[in-house]
Design an enzyme around this catalytic site. Sequence first.
Site, short mmCIF file in Angstrom:
data_model
loop_
_atom_site.label_atom_id
_atom_site.label_comp_id
_atom_site.label_asym_id
_atom_site.label_seq_id
_atom_site.Cartn_x
_atom_site.Cartn_y
_atom_site.Cartn_z
N ARG A 7 0.83 -1.21 0.00
CA ARG A 7 0.00 0.00 0.00
C ARG A 7 0.86 1.26 0.00
NH1 ARG A 7 -2.39 -4.00 -0.66
NH2 ARG A 7 -4.58 -4.42 -0.20
N LYS A 81 11.79 2.25 29.54
CA LYS A 81 11.02 2.47 28.32
C LYS A 81 11.75 1.97 27.08
CE LYS A 81 8.30 6.34 30.01
NZ LYS A 81 7.94 7.76 29.84
N ASP A 125 11.37 15.86 26.18
CA ASP A 125 10.39 16.68 26.89
C ASP A 125 11.02 17.96 27.43
OD1 ASP A 125 12.01 15.67 28.82
OD2 ASP A 125 10.46 14.65 29.96
N ASN A 126 12.17 18.35 26.87
CA ASN A 126 12.84 19.55 27.40
C ASN A 126 13.70 20.21 26.33
OD1 ASN A 126 15.89 18.70 27.84
ND2 ASN A 126 14.59 16.93 28.26
N PHE A 127 13.92 21.53 26.52
CA PHE A 127 14.69 22.28 25.52
C PHE A 127 16.20 22.14 25.69
CE2 PHE A 127 10.65 24.47 24.86
CZ PHE A 127 10.60 24.36 23.48
N THR A 129 17.85 19.33 26.04
CA THR A 129 18.24 18.25 25.12
C THR A 129 18.02 18.67 23.67
OG1 THR A 129 17.47 16.72 26.83
CG2 THR A 129 18.05 15.77 24.71
N CYS A 169 17.95 29.70 15.78
CA CYS A 169 17.55 30.91 15.04
C CYS A 169 16.13 31.33 15.45
CB CYS A 169 17.49 30.65 13.54
SG CYS A 169 19.02 30.33 12.72
N CYS A 181 7.93 24.57 33.66
CA CYS A 181 7.36 23.26 33.38
C CYS A 181 5.91 23.38 32.92
CB CYS A 181 7.38 22.41 34.64
SG CYS A 181 9.01 21.92 35.11
N CYS A 240 23.72 33.39 13.85
CA CYS A 240 23.35 32.31 14.79
C CYS A 240 24.59 31.50 15.19
CB CYS A 240 22.30 31.39 14.14
SG CYS A 240 21.87 29.97 15.19
#
Lengths: 339, 67
Positions: A7, A81, A125-127, A129, A169, A181, A240
């Site tokens: 498909r 996980k 879940d974070n900036f 990283t 940027c 948070c 930048c």
Amino acid sequence: MSERYSRQELFTPIGVKGQERIRNKHVLIIGAGALGTGSAENLVRAGIGSLTIVDRDYVEWSNLQRQQLFCENDAKKRLPKAIAAKNRLKLLNSDVNITSLIADVSVEELEQLIDGVDLIMDATDNFETRMIINDISQKHNIPWIYGACVGSYGISYTIIPRITPCLHCLMEDIPLGGLTCDTAGIISPVVQTVVAYQTVEALKILVEDYEALRNKIVSFDLWKNEHSAIRVAHVKKDSCLSCGTHRTYPYLSYQNRTKTAVFCGRDSVQIRPAVKTDRDLAQLEKILLAQKGEIERNPYLLSFTIGSHRLVVFKDGRAMIHGTNDISVAKSLYHRYLS
Amino acid sequence: MEIVINGEKLEIPIDVATVSELLQHYGLNQKVVIVELNNEILEKGNHQETLLSNGDRVEMVHFVGGG
């Protein structure tokens, strides 16, 4: 097995040739939470050649509402996980070469993981990283796809080094750990929509149909019925520090100093030892038996509950201190019981 | 004043005159936001002095961290 992807091959922009390209590609997914499990399932079903998935956490009951690769048994056993995701993914497609790693991704880990990778999927879940991923992407010329969600709101953006603006940027300088948070909860349709935006862009990159890329930052609120898309091509900044002419990859050097991280909305602090160790969990269990707390152990981690706190130690030496958002409280618990 | 925000025509309160005030109105002033006004992306430094007028088309995207 030729029926398997029929498909997808009938879909003209992919075709047989595109399917071969997908088959020869390697994707790295950072995070095996809501977005990471969604992206991983889509890419594994689509017949990606190799997939590496990394996560620092273990499965809890509160994950099951939206983290699609996990089941009740994983939460009962507190499986990491990365392990639980790999177990499920292997059942979905045995043709895919799947590697999973239990680790907190920082510069050192990413520099090793990036070898031979064609695309990085953001499922963190974070900036902190994300900014490391962004710098690594620029340094090694590998595209990455940002995705995030909270409440009923989601956002995604595709970064192609040397062509599009990078995350630095667009966001300019954010103080590390400076964004508050999000505690607004999350509903699964939002996760799935972000995953859809991310994985469709991934497929375009994997089949090398760069013309088809969206070129816009997209955001939506599924509950409020809002949708927005902004063309950001001309926001690319020559000044930048991550992708400009005089780039220094600033987030690759800051990071080495961060040893603790507060987990958003989780009432938890992670402590990461300065030097990586291979922790003997059986030995630690013997020592902790002298304490009044409750101990549980599986091959990957040891959980020790004492009073209102739970300390979880991984084999790589990391510890998660649950029941506090206070780094100094977490550190003192760590030193009292685990060091 | 009536402006089009993220594709939807909306009536905004009389005390919202600038882009910064609009962000404040939507509770986005503490967030990292990209604002496009009539197809032009605004520099962050210009949010405060940029006046809105009737019929303007605004797109706003704010960054979130969860995943």
